[in-house]
Design a protein around this motif. Structure first.
Motif, PDB file in Angstrom:
ATOM      1  N   ARG A 276       0.819  -1.223   0.000  1.00 16.49           N
ATOM      2  CA  ARG A 276       0.000   0.000   0.000  1.00 16.49           C
ATOM      3  C   ARG A 276       0.846   1.262   0.000  1.00 16.49           C
ATOM      4  NH1 ARG A 276      -3.915  -0.606   4.834  1.00 16.49           N
ATOM      5  NH2 ARG A 276      -2.563  -2.271   5.512  1.00 16.49           N
ATOM      6  N   ARG A 277       2.159   1.100   0.075  1.00 21.23           N
ATOM      7  CA  ARG A 277       3.101   2.232   0.111  1.00 21.23           C
ATOM      8  C   ARG A 277       2.754   3.168   1.267  1.00 21.23           C
ATOM      9  NH1 ARG A 277       6.382   2.658  -4.105  1.00 21.23           N
ATOM     10  NH2 ARG A 277       6.612   4.876  -3.827  1.00 21.23           N
ATOM     11  N   THR A 278       2.556   2.577   2.439  1.00 22.91           N
ATOM     12  CA  THR A 278       2.162   3.330   3.620  1.00 22.91           C
ATOM     13  C   THR A 278       3.093   2.999   4.781  1.00 22.91           C
ATOM     14  OG1 THR A 278      -0.145   3.268   2.923  1.00 22.91           O
ATOM     15  CG2 THR A 278       0.255   3.756   5.220  1.00 22.91           C
ATOM     16  N   LEU A 279       3.499   4.028   5.505  1.00 23.19           N
ATOM     17  CA  LEU A 279       4.298   3.863   6.713  1.00 23.19           C
ATOM     18  C   LEU A 279       3.417   4.229   7.897  1.00 23.19           C
ATOM     19  CD1 LEU A 279       7.152   3.401   7.988  1.00 23.19           C
ATOM     20  CD2 LEU A 279       7.392   5.884   7.918  1.00 23.19           C
ATOM     21  N   GLU A 280       3.301   3.317   8.825  1.00 24.48           N
ATOM     22  CA  GLU A 280       2.488   3.586  10.007  1.00 24.48           C
ATOM     23  C   GLU A 280       3.382   4.117  11.116  1.00 24.48           C
ATOM     24  OE1 GLU A 280       0.208   0.122  11.014  1.00 24.48           O
ATOM     25  OE2 GLU A 280      -0.597  -0.031   8.991  1.00 24.48           O
ATOM     26  N   LEU A 281       2.882   5.152  11.785  1.00 21.42           N
ATOM     27  CA  LEU A 281       3.594   5.756  12.899  1.00 21.42           C
ATOM     28  C   LEU A 281       2.837   5.480  14.186  1.00 21.42           C
ATOM     29  CD1 LEU A 281       4.393   9.253  11.349  1.00 21.42           C
ATOM     30  CD2 LEU A 281       5.838   7.216  11.378  1.00 21.42           C
TER      31      LEU A 281
END
Length: 104
Positions: free
Chosen positions: A92-97
């Motif tokens: 998903r090309r997502t970085l979770e913080l």
């Protein structure tokens, strides 16, 4: 979700992270750059640890490589200090913080 490739997120706001952002700009990257670091401070010189640093009452100074203002104004880099990357959703090309925030 933004599916374009005009954003660079660098995890780790030490010297290597700073150099990655600087190198991207020098190479002509014009998209947005976000620098994520677990520490509140922008990239700073981390000298070798010595016993004098551990002594009670000894004050140490922190020498930053760039201030938050310099990161923003000169490099166009958004600094997210005091934040931790917790997961990468590659497909998903997502970085979770932490705090359940996601960067796309």
């Amino acid at each position: 979700m933004n599916t374009s490739h005009d954003r660079l997120v660098v995890v780790g706001a030490g010297l290597a992270g700073l150099r990655a952002a600087e190198t991207a700009r020098l190479a002509g990257f014009t998209g947005s750059i976000t620098l994520v670091g677990a520490e509140e401070l922008p990239p700073y010189d981390r000298p070798p640890l010595s016993e004098s640093v551990l002594a009670v009452g000894v004050k140490t100074t922190v020498q930053t490589f760039r201030t938050v203002e310099q990161l923003s104004r000169k490099l166009g880099v958004e600094f997210l200090g005091g934040r931790q990357a917790t997961a990468l959703q590659f497909a998903r090309r997502t970085l979770e913080l932490d705090e359940r925030e996601s960067l796309c």
